[in-house]
Design a protein around this motif. Structure first.
Motif, short mmCIF file in Angstrom:
data_model
loop_
_atom_site.label_atom_id
_atom_site.label_comp_id
_atom_site.label_asym_id
_atom_site.label_seq_id
_atom_site.Cartn_x
_atom_site.Cartn_y
_atom_site.Cartn_z
N UNK A 46 106.33 45.10 74.86
CA UNK A 46 105.12 45.94 74.13
C UNK A 46 105.30 45.68 72.61
N UNK A 47 104.25 45.17 72.04
CA UNK A 47 104.11 45.18 70.53
C UNK A 47 102.98 46.27 70.31
N UNK A 48 103.86 47.09 69.33
CA UNK A 48 102.93 48.11 68.57
C UNK A 48 102.67 47.82 67.17
N UNK A 49 101.48 48.27 66.64
CA UNK A 49 101.17 48.09 65.41
C UNK A 49 100.96 49.60 64.72
N UNK A 50 101.97 49.89 63.61
CA UNK A 50 102.04 51.47 63.53
C UNK A 50 101.50 51.92 61.91
N UNK A 51 101.17 53.03 61.78
CA UNK A 51 100.66 53.59 60.52
C UNK A 51 101.49 54.97 60.44
N UNK A 52 102.48 55.21 59.39
CA UNK A 52 102.86 56.40 59.25
C UNK A 52 101.90 57.59 59.15
N UNK A 53 102.30 58.69 59.92
CA UNK A 53 101.53 59.82 60.42
C UNK A 53 101.10 60.53 59.03
N UNK A 54 101.94 60.78 58.07
CA UNK A 54 101.59 61.49 56.78
C UNK A 54 100.76 60.69 56.05
N UNK A 55 100.97 59.33 55.91
CA UNK A 55 100.07 58.49 55.11
C UNK A 55 98.57 58.38 55.77
N UNK A 56 98.33 58.30 56.99
CA UNK A 56 97.41 58.29 57.55
C UNK A 56 96.33 59.57 57.39
N UNK A 57 97.14 60.53 57.28
CA UNK A 57 96.73 61.71 57.15
C UNK A 57 96.03 62.10 55.68
N UNK A 61 89.26 58.91 52.89
CA UNK A 61 87.93 58.25 53.42
C UNK A 61 88.15 58.15 54.81
N UNK A 62 89.18 58.64 55.30
CA UNK A 62 89.19 58.45 56.94
C UNK A 62 88.13 58.89 57.97
N UNK A 63 87.36 59.83 57.48
CA UNK A 63 86.19 60.43 58.34
C UNK A 63 84.94 59.74 57.81
N UNK A 81 90.37 48.88 53.28
CA UNK A 81 91.41 48.53 54.11
C UNK A 81 92.36 47.58 53.07
N UNK A 82 91.74 46.76 52.65
CA UNK A 82 92.82 45.72 51.63
C UNK A 82 93.82 46.59 50.82
N UNK A 83 93.19 47.64 50.20
CA UNK A 83 94.07 48.55 49.41
C UNK A 83 95.17 49.51 50.06
N UNK A 84 94.79 49.61 51.23
CA UNK A 84 95.83 50.47 51.84
C UNK A 84 97.41 49.96 51.54
N UNK A 85 98.23 50.83 51.42
CA UNK A 85 99.64 50.53 51.01
C UNK A 85 100.54 49.82 52.34
N UNK A 86 100.80 48.52 52.32
CA UNK A 86 101.28 47.87 53.36
C UNK A 86 102.70 48.49 53.66
N UNK A 156 91.26 57.28 63.78
CA UNK A 156 92.07 56.07 63.91
C UNK A 156 91.26 55.07 63.96
N UNK A 157 90.08 55.09 64.91
CA UNK A 157 89.42 53.89 65.31
C UNK A 157 88.41 53.81 64.12
N UNK A 158 87.82 54.80 63.60
CA UNK A 158 87.03 54.79 62.60
C UNK A 158 87.44 53.96 61.37
N UNK A 159 88.74 54.29 61.08
CA UNK A 159 89.40 53.59 59.89
C UNK A 159 89.86 52.13 60.23
N UNK A 160 90.47 51.95 61.27
CA UNK A 160 90.92 50.50 61.58
C UNK A 160 90.10 49.52 62.46
N UNK A 161 89.02 49.79 63.09
CA UNK A 161 88.24 48.77 63.66
C UNK A 161 87.66 48.22 62.80
N UNK A 162 87.35 46.94 63.14
CA UNK A 162 86.83 45.78 62.27
C UNK A 162 85.26 45.38 62.68
N UNK A 163 84.77 46.44 63.48
CA UNK A 163 83.30 45.97 64.15
C UNK A 163 82.36 45.77 62.98
N UNK A 164 82.48 46.39 61.89
CA UNK A 164 81.51 46.34 60.52
C UNK A 164 81.64 44.86 59.90
#
Length: 201
Positions: A46-57, A61-63, A81-86, A156-164
């Motif tokens: 299983x491959x997981x793509x993860x973001x820190x809980x506190x950072x995401x919170x 603009x997440x909403x 998205x590009x400006x998020x801290x890798x 989470x989907x609102x932030x990370x989906x690329x449908x736009x």
């Protein structure tokens, strides 16, 4: 603590996995530590793509809504998205067996979100890296907490989906609209996964 997105889950060929000479070092790392823990041979990778809980919170603009057909919204979201801290993201390889004593394997469907915790002493052996190039890995342990509930999953989907994004490809990342950050690992990408014969089916 991390939010973890299931990029891919593959059933493993147990017989092929017993010969470890052809494996990437980070696969052997996990298998050796599973042996040390007297865990059964893994049945799934299983491959997981993860973001820190506190950072995401903390993402202000997440909403915010990003309207698919609005160019201005798309330009803004791409910039955000590009400006998020890798440094707040991680890619994790988890090898599991149904006998590992967690309901996680049943819950780990491609495209699902989970809350996990990385530790040094407790949990299942995993390796974490900064991206799917797996240039440098850190050995640690994963504790699965639960599958993310719908309300948090929608954020989470609102932030990370690329449908736009019509092309959904930038900076070497992107992919199908429901993939949050990158294309899933593939049987054909040797850097990302085991040789094809080690995957079942």
């Amino acid at each position: 603590m991390y939010f973890a997105f299931v990029e891919s889950i593959d059933e493993l060929n147990g017989d092929a996995l017993k010969e470890r000479d052809d494996m990437p070092d980070y696969w052997r790392n996990i298998l050796d530590r599973r042996d040390d823990d007297s865990l059964q041979f893994p049945t799934h990778g299983i491959w997981l793509d993860c973001v820190r809980y506190d950072y995401f919170s903390s993402i202000t603009w997440r909403g915010d809504v990003c309207r698919r057909n609005e160019d201005e919204d798309a330009v803004l979201r791409r910039k955000q998205l590009i400006e998020l801290d890798a440094n707040q993201f991680a890619v994790i390889l988890l090898l599991m067996n149904h006998a590992d004593g967690s309901r996680a394997l049943e819950s780990f469907q491609e495209g699902s979100w989970h809350e996990i915790q990385l530790r040094q002493l407790h949990g299942l052996p995993v390796v974490a890296a900064s991206d799917f190039d797996v240039a440098a890995v850190q050995a640690c342990r994963l504790e699965w907490r639960y599958e993310v509930e719908r309300q948090q999953r929608d954020v989470l989907h609102n932030v990370f989906n690329l449908e736009f994004l019509p092309d959904a490809r930038w900076g070497g990342r992107g992919g199908e609209p429901w993939r949050p950050l990158s294309l899933p690992p593939s049987k054909d990408m040797g850097l990302y996964d085991l040789p094809y014969h080690m995957l079942k089916g």
